[in-house]
Design a protein around this motif. Structure first.
Motif, PDB file in Angstrom:
ATOM      1  N   LEU A  54      66.657  22.964  67.949  1.00  0.00           N
ATOM      2  CA  LEU A  54      65.813  22.220  67.026  1.00  0.00           C
ATOM      3  C   LEU A  54      65.795  20.747  67.430  1.00  0.00           C
ATOM      4  O   LEU A  54      66.835  20.169  67.770  1.00  0.00           O
ATOM      5  CB  LEU A  54      66.318  22.375  65.593  1.00  0.00           C
ATOM      6  CG  LEU A  54      66.264  23.804  65.052  1.00  0.00           C
ATOM      7  CD1 LEU A  54      66.919  23.871  63.673  1.00  0.00           C
ATOM      8  CD2 LEU A  54      64.823  24.306  64.986  1.00  0.00           C
ATOM      9  N   ASN A  84      56.406  28.284  59.468  1.00  0.00           N
ATOM     10  CA  ASN A  84      56.303  27.025  58.708  1.00  0.00           C
ATOM     11  C   ASN A  84      54.855  26.762  58.302  1.00  0.00           C
ATOM     12  O   ASN A  84      54.377  25.630  58.379  1.00  0.00           O
ATOM     13  CB  ASN A  84      56.814  25.862  59.565  1.00  0.00           C
ATOM     14  CG  ASN A  84      58.212  26.099  60.078  1.00  0.00           C
ATOM     15  OD1 ASN A  84      59.121  26.339  59.304  1.00  0.00           O
ATOM     16  ND2 ASN A  84      58.392  26.051  61.391  1.00  0.00           N
ATOM     17  N   ASN A 105      60.068  19.316  64.404  1.00  0.00           N
ATOM     18  CA  ASN A 105      60.051  20.271  63.299  1.00  0.00           C
ATOM     19  C   ASN A 105      58.761  20.068  62.505  1.00  0.00           C
ATOM     20  O   ASN A 105      58.128  19.008  62.580  1.00  0.00           O
ATOM     21  CB  ASN A 105      61.255  20.042  62.378  1.00  0.00           C
ATOM     22  CG  ASN A 105      62.556  20.495  63.012  1.00  0.00           C
ATOM     23  OD1 ASN A 105      62.735  21.668  63.298  1.00  0.00           O
ATOM     24  ND2 ASN A 105      63.456  19.557  63.226  1.00  0.00           N
TER      25      ASN A 105
END
Length: 248
Positions: free
Chosen positions: A100, A157, A125
């Motif tokens: 990440l 997401n 992100n």
């Protein structure tokens, strides 16, 4: 956009780039510089007169490392004939397990690279506030992840990516996690401007066929977004109107 990592050989990579119809290909500067396994001769394996190189800072764990590698990438592009290429895909990833990106390090590096004249494409992100900060810093795009790199989990997401698309004044590129053409189409249907797909193509049983499928899905998804989908309804709505039907 497609990547150059994880292919079984250069022939599959070249065939996939052509089949996908992409015009931009990423290259991990650090891995080319060190001749990492699978990257020996990569810079010479592609016709850079036809494909725009997007050097990336893969493998960098800090902002300082990423800035240094970005500078090397710009010089590499010039050596390969792309004198005007100031592009860099910015990755700052200190996390070896989930891969990440570091939001603070990414913003710091982006601000420095923009000052140095780079067109910065930051991998982040799916954080709408960070995307806005990077846009305000002068980044050329924002690149939110759909799900972790190489995971093939698809778009996890959706809500946040949709917010980024609705609020961004720069192109939005969905990067990482796409595993199938249907997921590529989904990202484009949300209104993304482009996709970056690597593992789903490179690790497919037939990379060239998958690359073509991804390219077709990307175009189909974009066309669907521009066409405008029908509203979602709770109840059925007949395709044929009831007026004018034959009655006894």
């Amino acid at each position: 956009m497609t990547g150059t990592g994880k292919y079984r050989n250069f022939d599959q990579m070249r065939q996939s780039i052509v089949a996908s119809g992409c015009e931009i290909v990423t290259v991990a500067v650090r891995r080319v510089q060190t001749n990492a396994p699978g990257h020996e001769g990569l810079a010479e394996a592609i016709d850079w007169g036809k494909i725009w190189m997007l050097p990336n800072t893969a493998g960098c764990k800090t902002a300082e490392e990423a800035v240094r590698v970005a500078r090397l990438g710009r010089e590499m592009a010039k050596l390969l004939g792309q004198e005007d290429n100031n592009f860099v895909k910015l990755e700052v990833i200190p996390d070896p397990k989930y891969l990440l990106p570091d939001p603070i390090g990414t913003l710091e590096a982006a601000e420095q690279l923009v000052q140095e004249g780079f067109a910065v494409l930051p991998y982040i992100n799916a954080d709408p506030l960070l995307a806005k900060r990077l846009e305000e810093a002068g980044c050329a795009t924002v690149m939110p992840l759909g799900s972790p790199i190489g995971s093939g989990q698809g778009i996890k997401n959706t809500a946040n990516i949709q917010i980024i698309i609705e609020t961004a004044q720069v192109p939005v590129v969905v990067d990482a996690g796409i595993g199938t053409p249907s997921e590529a189409a989904q990202a484009m249907e949300l209104g993304a401007d482009a996709l970056l797909i690597n593992t789903a193509i490179a690790q497919a049983e037939n990379p060239a066929i998958m690359a073509r499928a991804m390219g077709m899905a990307t175009e189909a998804g974009r066309m669907a977004f521009l066409a405008g989908r029908i509203p979602v309804k709770t109840y059925a709505s007949p395709s044929s109107p009831l007026t004018g039907t034959i009655t006894n």
